[in-house]
Scaffold this active site. Structure first.
Site, PDB file in Angstrom:
ATOM      1  N   ASP A 179      23.300  54.303  70.998  1.00 22.52           N
ATOM      2  CA  ASP A 179      22.366  55.367  71.342  1.00 22.52           C
ATOM      3  C   ASP A 179      21.435  55.624  70.159  1.00 22.52           C
ATOM      4  O   ASP A 179      21.868  55.975  69.072  1.00 22.52           O
ATOM      5  CB  ASP A 179      23.143  56.635  71.687  1.00 22.52           C
ATOM      6  CG  ASP A 179      22.262  57.706  72.336  1.00 22.52           C
ATOM      7  OD1 ASP A 179      21.028  57.620  72.188  1.00 22.52           O
ATOM      8  OD2 ASP A 179      22.814  58.600  72.982  1.00 22.52           O
ATOM      9  N   HIS A 216      21.379  55.512  74.785  1.00 21.90           N
ATOM     10  CA  HIS A 216      21.180  56.835  75.501  1.00 21.90           C
ATOM     11  C   HIS A 216      20.331  56.678  76.734  1.00 21.90           C
ATOM     12  O   HIS A 216      19.322  56.484  76.762  1.00 21.90           O
ATOM     13  CB  HIS A 216      20.657  57.875  74.559  1.00 21.90           C
ATOM     14  CG  HIS A 216      20.578  59.274  75.106  1.00 21.90           C
ATOM     15  ND1 HIS A 216      21.713  60.052  75.235  1.00 21.90           N
ATOM     16  CD2 HIS A 216      19.552  60.046  75.534  1.00 21.90           C
ATOM     17  CE1 HIS A 216      21.384  61.247  75.630  1.00 21.90           C
ATOM     18  NE2 HIS A 216      20.029  61.293  75.815  1.00 21.90           N
ATOM     19  N   SER A 222      23.146  64.605  76.972  1.00 18.08           N
ATOM     20  CA  SER A 222      22.010  64.827  76.094  1.00 18.08           C
ATOM     21  C   SER A 222      21.787  66.327  75.895  1.00 18.08           C
ATOM     22  O   SER A 222      22.680  67.025  75.425  1.00 18.08           O
ATOM     23  CB  SER A 222      20.767  64.133  76.652  1.00 18.08           C
ATOM     24  OG  SER A 222      19.728  64.122  75.698  1.00 18.08           O
TER      25      SER A 222
END
Length: 1464
Positions: A714, A746, A626
């Site tokens: 995600d 995610h 991320s």
């Protein structure tokens, strides 16, 4: 680029205190390989796969502690008190490939002031299918929400159970009651709360949606049975027609099934469920509990207007505390309604509620306030404010995601919480009356502490360190003022993991890197290193910056860093400025400085650690996810000499392209330092700033190999971000690997004859998709086989069927007699055919003969040779018993630009294209079955590749990645894959060479990476000539093509037809995407093909020697002709017009020079549809006044379809073309002409049959199909004229066509609507912004609304550069000026002007125009209160019905009765 910070300029690191694990027996040294840089001997970190898996198996056996619950106090016969402690743990079960939950129970003996004895009670037991559980206040009952897998095809069910101390007393099937949707079991909304009287249960569930079905759904007639007879007192609600595809917002990542939560109450005694009324419609309730005395419910309400944003890990969403009264349904606001609140907790005496509070928007995580509401005085106080700066030894502030479920002490005055304190996590007690805080873990070992529960002042906590897995600790909370004397007792100890030492380091940035507003901030890093093994003296370093960016690494147990450390790596976990636990100033210092401040902090830390520690500076790697991936990508670009490798998970690489695809668009602006408003769009300067702060900016400098790991689902950082980086790296030759993880995140009021009836009637006319001829005895009779398709609305699928005819040569001009020889027959599971003189070969879909479930046999297909007398046994492709055959190729390419199925001239072999067979997937390690052997040597290279990303060829070709040429020997029953094709090419459209000694094919370059695709080829009957189409690489996706011919013997190539710049009456150029499979005349000199000629599609006869053109269909009343086949000089074609469905016709091709007039014979006629007329309008643009060129003044055309019934003036539906010939209903493949495949703006509306447009006419609408300048069929100069003028010329032409149509024809200027898809929708949006009051309705499909963000999400990023006249190359990254140009050409930049009602139809899996384009537009329009082809028959029909309904709703009913009035 920012220069590397010099180690000498950094301030010294503060005194680090190392932590070492107890020394155990030496761990076996890992396998080592030769040094990287001889002759200096460097220990290597390359253990064998067996050792890695065994190490991971060992460390993953340490469970994690998740929840704890204390039972009621009991008294022994000797007067002592004890209670039970119930705990839940989670652990990875590698054999089952899942996380399992299990429970442990303990007994705690205490005297009220201290713990006398504690210990386990029994063994562990696994918890199965339990979603939520809660004990009642008295501890005598327990509620359990359980999921039960459905039987066979049934859906999963949810049961709510109530248990007493001896048995299950209630089991309620919530699914069967159908009062609501699924119960929420998440920690964001979810709750399961007992009333104080223990007679009711409160929970949160998804609101029940009314049942919806297709407009064309049919069902069996109801029998005349009464309700009393069936025992069902109430009939089900009637389904709502046409609502099944309505878009429902959700709450983003991990909350994609959460849309409209409702509060539900179960009456345990009455066995009834009710949905609580009184919650305002603009709120989504959650985290609810019963008010004192059970008079109502207290809950947190999140605002979901104007639209929902991602909520997971976002503690800045506007929300407030509410109370709803059960008797009157009155809803009362308890807190401020301009803040973000969450985690309310009621005190044991029922007098006070504490909760956490943040500011709305800003950083998603920040230092929080602790507030308290007094239930009886209705007064709210702030117990703890946000802490600007963390001071050593002082309270650091609150940074927790939630308060513990049980956090109150028995005195109802103090609460317990845990929070990050720099790089540790400690437990604090807060006196709510005085606001004082006391640490309960200050004198305890350093690490990470978490409060699990407190009940009757018995405190349960979890403790861990980087070298010690979680352990369970208990304590008795001392009286107020004596909390520092807390004594912790370990209930369940876990030995430290040997071989790991760790230390926390503090760093001060140099003066030139200080923040101008928030100066003198420092930060931490946790350094873990191996203390045993050959690499302990000088290990390589793995740098791990955390994500967020506003999160923190605390000194707790982390599996991956521990495993890396045990392998032999040192691991550096960096808490750069902006991390939590260091004060609000540190958090506030990062927004506006991402990509610089955080990057410099990490690099400074790496340089200082390498300088002061014995680490191998030549072997440094990065691992991040991320925002940690964002930093990792920045670091390998800004400091390429430091890092040797990089692993990133779901990285943010381009903030500018992420802003429209993420569930948290506010994050992109906030962290860039820009203000966020739901109704505001980023302007060019803001997009430039986002791009400036993105790691994609430094991609040219990356040299380190990169491994990307992306989650397919995600929602937070969509995988398109990683794909964009992957393509950029591959284009620059950087070693890159991508792992793709599927399933991972995610997260009418109409006329009497309505739209559904019109569409149902008009869709019954079939499209003729292919034809084949076979000569019978004597050569005078021919058998014609055709394949047709049409929507089967009742079955919700495309119906394919075959028809057979007999053609007999006769005397006369027409020379043919036609008769039907058999009834139509439906075609099942047939993918492709290629016919011989006396037989046919069909590709069928079937099951494996051995009924096995091996990898090679899944999705099995077989080849079967059929002859008129009797079918022969089939050959199993991909399922033959021999290994070399089963692994030779995957499924055959049944369609698209690659497909072929070609007989050799000797009729003994077949050539086709298939997907290259991938080796059988091996697990990362053999933990799926204990005792499993490791793969054989030849398969070692495939180990761990099951998630490797495989590029594909984009929209509609997502299953095409690595095509191979396959040859089937029918005599030897053997299958082989041609090996001589160069690795950088993807072959397709293959055919045999004249002597069967080789294969001719089209090869597409797929290096450096694949983009969306289209192309084709063919050969002559004598085998001496090869015809093919040729276009220019790059440039427009659709253009005027050359017709080229290769002479096989001489290998010489000549141009038969060149590109036509300016069209003439005789010939406008070639624009077809594919040549017909059989297009040569018998003389091998002439060929027939179809191509748009202005707004018609005609059949053209080409003399390849003389390079002359004869239009065989010019002047015919039908506007669209398509050649199906040409054999033995028999032409088989279809013809249609906007008011005439396709008819099947045949003709004999006369000798050269005598082709006209051609005598067409109807084989299958279709009647003209009544009520529809059409004409072609020629539109002349005005001179620009600046020296007009041919392109400036070139005329263009529009097709006007008008109702012949009804009273004019008619309402007008305007359709600028986009990527297909039907802007309303996206027709399935057989109904779309190849030239109209995706690739607008260079497409064309030809005068063909379109059932949806005819249906609109029968409803009373006129339809204007605009072929603006840049459309196909008008010359290459027209196409080139649109380049660099997209959003200007095409919009102006459409606007001019509307004005001239209104001026010339009886149309109603007050009832105008827009209907378009893809680039046509792009034009329609521009028109809405330029003339916001002109159009009364607009329906769009897969619209292109934002060009800059379209780059990072489309399979054809080059399209946007080319359309704007910008150069494109594979390694290209847009500069700031180009981003600004794209945004200014985008309709979303002027979305504030839109006043027209807009209907959006979006394909959820569109690869060409990402659905995020429409979602961004949807959010913008809502804020102001104002697969690319949608595949499948049901979808097509639904799109038509909803669009027609939308037009009728906003334009009113067209006049039908001659009264001159229309309904509104």
């Amino acid at each position: 680029m920012y220069p590397s910070s010099s180690p000498k300029s950094a301030a010294p690191i503060s005194n680090p205190v190392p932590h070492h694990s107890p020394v155990r027996a030496p761990h076996p040294s890992p396998h080592t390989s030769p040094p990287l840089q001889p002759p200096r001997r460097v220990p290597q970190v390359q253990p064998r796969a067996e050792e890695l898996s065994e190490l991971y198996r060992e460390l993953s056996q340490h469970p994690g502690l998740s929840t704890a619950c204390l039972g009621p106090d009991l008294t022994t016969q000797y007067g002592g008190k004890y209670c039970s402690l119930y705990t839940e743990w989670s652990q990875r079960d590698l054999a089952r490939a899942e996380n399992i939950k299990f429970c442990r129970q303990y007994l705690i003996f205490h005297d009220g002031a201290s713990i006398v004895y504690s210990g386990p009670a029994g063994t562990c037991s696994e918890i199965k299918d339990e979603l939520l559980s809660r004990e009642s206040p008295s501890g005598t009952l327990k509620a359990v929400l359980r999921k039960v897998p459905g039987k066979e095809k049934e859906k999963e069910k949810q049961f709510l159970e109530v248990w007493d101390q001896n048995r299950k007393v209630k089991s309620i099937d919530l699914t069967a009651l159908d009062k609501h949707g699924s119960v929420y079991d998440d920690d964001q909304f979810g709750c399961l709360a007992w009333s104080h009287s223990e007679t009711h249960l409160l929970y949160v569930a998804e609101k029940k949606r009314p049942k919806a079905e297709s407009f064309f759904q049919s069902k069996a007639p109801e029998l005349g049975t009464s309700d009393e007879d069936t025992g069902h007192p109430k009939k089900e609600d009637a389904p709502i027609k046409g609502e099944q595809f309505v878009y429902h917002e959700d709450w983003g990542e991990t909350l994609s099934t959460r849309s409209v939560p409702v509060l539900c109450i179960l009456d345990i005694e009455g066995n009834s469920i009710s949905v609580l009324e009184g919650v305002p419609e603009h709120l989504s309730p959650g985290q609810a509990f019963w008010s004192p005395e059970d008079t109502g419910v207290v809950f947190v309400g999140w605002w979901h207007e104007p639209f929902r944003l991602g909520l997971r890990h976002c503690t800045n969403r506007r929300s407030a505390l509410f109370y709803v009264d059960l008797t009157g349904g009155r809803c009362e606001l308890l807190s401020e309604d301009t803040r973000a609140v969450w985690s309310p907790r009621l005190s044991p005496d029922g007098c006070r509620i504490v909760y956490l509070e943040n500011n709305v928007l800003g950083p998603h995580q920040q230092c929080s306030r602790l507030c308290m509401y007094d239930w009886y005085t209705k007064h709210t106080t702030t117990v703890l404010e946000a802490v600007p700066r963390q001071a050593w030894g002082a309270f650091p502030g609150i940074y927790c995601g939630a308060l513990p479920g049980m956090c109150w002490a028995a005195d109802s005055r103090r609460i317990l919480l845990d929070t990050a304190q720099r790089s540790q996590q400690d437990v604090f007690v807060v006196d709510t009356a005085t606001g004082t805080t006391t640490s309960l873990t200050a004198d305890s070992p350093q690490g990470s502490w978490s409060v699990l529960t407190i009940d009757r002042d018995l405190l349960v906590a979890r403790f861990s360190t980087p070298s010690c897995p979680p352990v369970l600790k208990v304590a008795v909370l001392p009286a107020a003022g004596c909390e520092a004397q807390t004594q912790w007792i370990c209930l369940q100890d876990a030995p430290p993991v040997p071989g790991i030492s760790w230390v926390i380091r503090t760093l001060q940035p140099p003066p030139e890197q200080e923040h101008p507003q928030y100066g003198d901030l420092d930060f931490d890093a946790i350094l873990m290193r191996p203390s045993e093994g050959p690499t302990a003296q000088k290990p390589p370093l793995v740098v791990m910056p955390h994500g967020g960016p506003h999160t923190v690494f605390t000194a707790g147990w982390m599996l991956y860093p521990a495993a890396l450390c045990r392998v032999g790596f040192a691991v550096l976990l960096v808490n750069y400025r902006g991390s939590l636990g260091f004060g609000q100033d540190s958090v506030a210092s990062l927004p506006g400085n991402v990509g610089t401040q955080d990057v410099r902090d990490v690099q400074l830390c790496v340089e200082r650690v390498l300088q002061e520690e014995t680490l191998d500076a030549s072997r440094v790697a990065l691992v991040g996810g991320s925002h940690g991936g964002f930093l990792s990508c920045h670091l390998i670009g800004q400091f390429p000499d430091t890092y040797r490798a990089c692993v990133v998970r779901n990285p943010v690489v381009n903030i500018a392209s992420m802003v429209t695809t993420t569930d948290i668009p506010d994050w992109c602006l906030t962290e860039t330092g820009l203000p966020y408003k739901p109704d505001a769009l980023p302007d060019p300067a803001q997009l430039t700033e986002m791009l400036h702060k993105s790691p994609i900016r430094y991609v040219d400098q990356v040299r380190a190999p990169v491994l990307l790991m992306l989650g397919e689902d995600d929602r937070r950082v969509p995988p398109k971000q990683g794909l964009e980086y992957y393509r950029a790296l591959k284009a620059r030759g950087v070693l890159t690997r991508l792992l793709w993880y599927p399933g991972n995140n995610h997260a009418l009021a109409g006329a009497a004859r309505g739209p559904a009836a019109c569409y149902r009637e008009l869709s019954r006319f079939p499209a003729i998709t292919r034809a084949a001829l076979r000569a019978a005895a004597g050569g005078q009779t021919f058998l014609l086989y055709t394949e047709c398709s049409r929507p089967d609305l009742a079955r919700r699928r495309l119906l394919r069927f075959g028809r057979h005819y007999s053609l007999r040569r006769t005397a006369g001009r027409q020379g043919l007699a036609v008769s039907r020889t058999a009834l139509s027959a439906e075609i099942h599971d047939q993918y492709g055919t290629d016919r011989l003189r006396d037989g046919a070969l069909c590709l069928w879909h079937g099951r494996c003969p051995w009924r096995c479930r091996c990898t090679q046999c899944m999705a099995h297909r077989s080849l079967r040779l059929c002859r008129p007398q009797a079918p022969q046994p089939g050959l199993a492709h991909g399922a033959a018993p021999r290994r070399d055959q089963t692994r030779s190729a995957g499924p055959r390419a049944a369609g698209g630009p690659f497909a072929c199925l070609a007989w050799s001239h000797s009729e003994t072999r077949l050539l086709y294209v298939a997907e290259k067979s991938r080796p059988k997937r091996q697990p990362l390690c053999p933990w799926d079955v204990p005792g499993t052997a490791w793969p054989a040597a030849e398969d070692d290279d495939e180990e761990g590749k099951q998630f490797v990303y495989h590029e594909d060829w984009g929209e509609a070709l997502s299953t095409r990645s690595m095509p191979v040429l396959c040859v089937l020997d029918l005599e030897g029953l053997s299958l082989s894959v041609l090996e001589e094709v160069p690795e950088h090419l993807s072959p397709g459209q293959a055919l045999w060479s004249p002597d069967d000694r080789g294969v001719v094919f089209v090869g597409w370059w797929h290096k450096p990476f694949r983009l969306g695709l289209n192309a084709c080829s063919n050969r002559s009957p004598d085998g001496q000539h090869l015809l093919y189409l040729e276009g220019v690489v790059g440039g427009p996706h659709r253009q005027c093509l050359r017709l080229r011919m290769l002479t096989w013997q001489t290998r010489q190539t000549v141009t038969v037809l060149d590109v036509v710049q300016e069209p003439t009456e005789a010939f406008a150029g070639l624009y077809t995407e594919v040549l017909p499979p059989r297009c040569w005349a018998a003389d091998s000199r002439r060929a027939v093909l179809g191509s748009p000629q202005r707004s018609r599609t005609d059949l053209l006869l080409v003399d390849v020697e003389a390079s002359t053109i004869t239009n065989l269909t010019a002047g015919s009343p039908e506007g669209c002709w398509e050649l199906l086949t040409l054999q033995w000089d028999l032409l088989v074609a279809t013809c249609s017009a906007p008011h005439h469905p396709p008819s099947l016709v045949v003709a004999v091709l006369p000798p050269a020079g005598q082709e006209l007039p051609l005598g067409w014979v109807l084989v299958e006629d279709t009647p003209t549809v009544p009520g529809v007329t059409w004409k072609t309008l020629t539109v002349q643009p005005p001179c620009s006044g600046q020296g007009p060129t041919a392109q400036d003044t070139q005329a263009f055309e529009a097709l006007l379809l008008s109702p012949s019934d009804g009273t004019p003036p008619h309402p007008l539906v305007v359709c600028p073309h986009g990527d297909s010939g039907d802007a309303l209903a996206v027709l399935v493949a057989p109904q779309v002409m190849p030239i109209l495949a995706p690739g607008g703006p260079h497409a064309v509306f030809d005068a063909r049959w379109r059932p949806s447009m005819a249906a609109l006419c029968q409803l009373g609408f006129a339809v204007l199909l605009v072929n603006y300048r840049g459309s196909l069929g008008f010359g290459q100069a027209s196409i080139s004229s649109l380049l660099s003028r997209v959003g200007e010329q095409d919009v102006a032409d459409t606007q001019l066509a509307v004005e001239q149509a209104l001026h010339r024809e009886p149309l109603d200027p007050d009832r105008l609507a827009l209907l378009a898809g893809s680039h046509g929708a792009f034009i329609a949006l521009h028109l809405l912004t330029r003339e916001p009051k002109r159009y009364q309705a607009c329906a769009l499909r897969s619209p292109v609304s934002n060009l800059p963000t379209h780059l990072g999400t489309s399979d054809i990023p080059d399209w946007r550069y080319t359309s704007l006249g910008l150069p494109y190359s594979f390694e290209r990254v847009p500069c700031a000026e180009e981003v600004a140009t794209m945004l200014l050409r985008s309709p979303i930049a002027q979305a504030a002007q839109v006043r027209t009602p807009v209907l959006l139809c979006v394909g959820a899996r569109d690869r060409r125009v990402s659905p995020m384009q429409a979602l961004e537009l949807y959010r913008v329009l809502r804020a102001r209160e104002g697969g690319h082809a949608l595949a499948g028959v049901e979808t097509e029909a639904d799109v038509f019905k909803n669009c027609a309904h939308w037009l009728l709703q906003h334009l009113g009913q067209p006049r039908q009765d001659g009264t001159g009035q229309h309904s509104s």
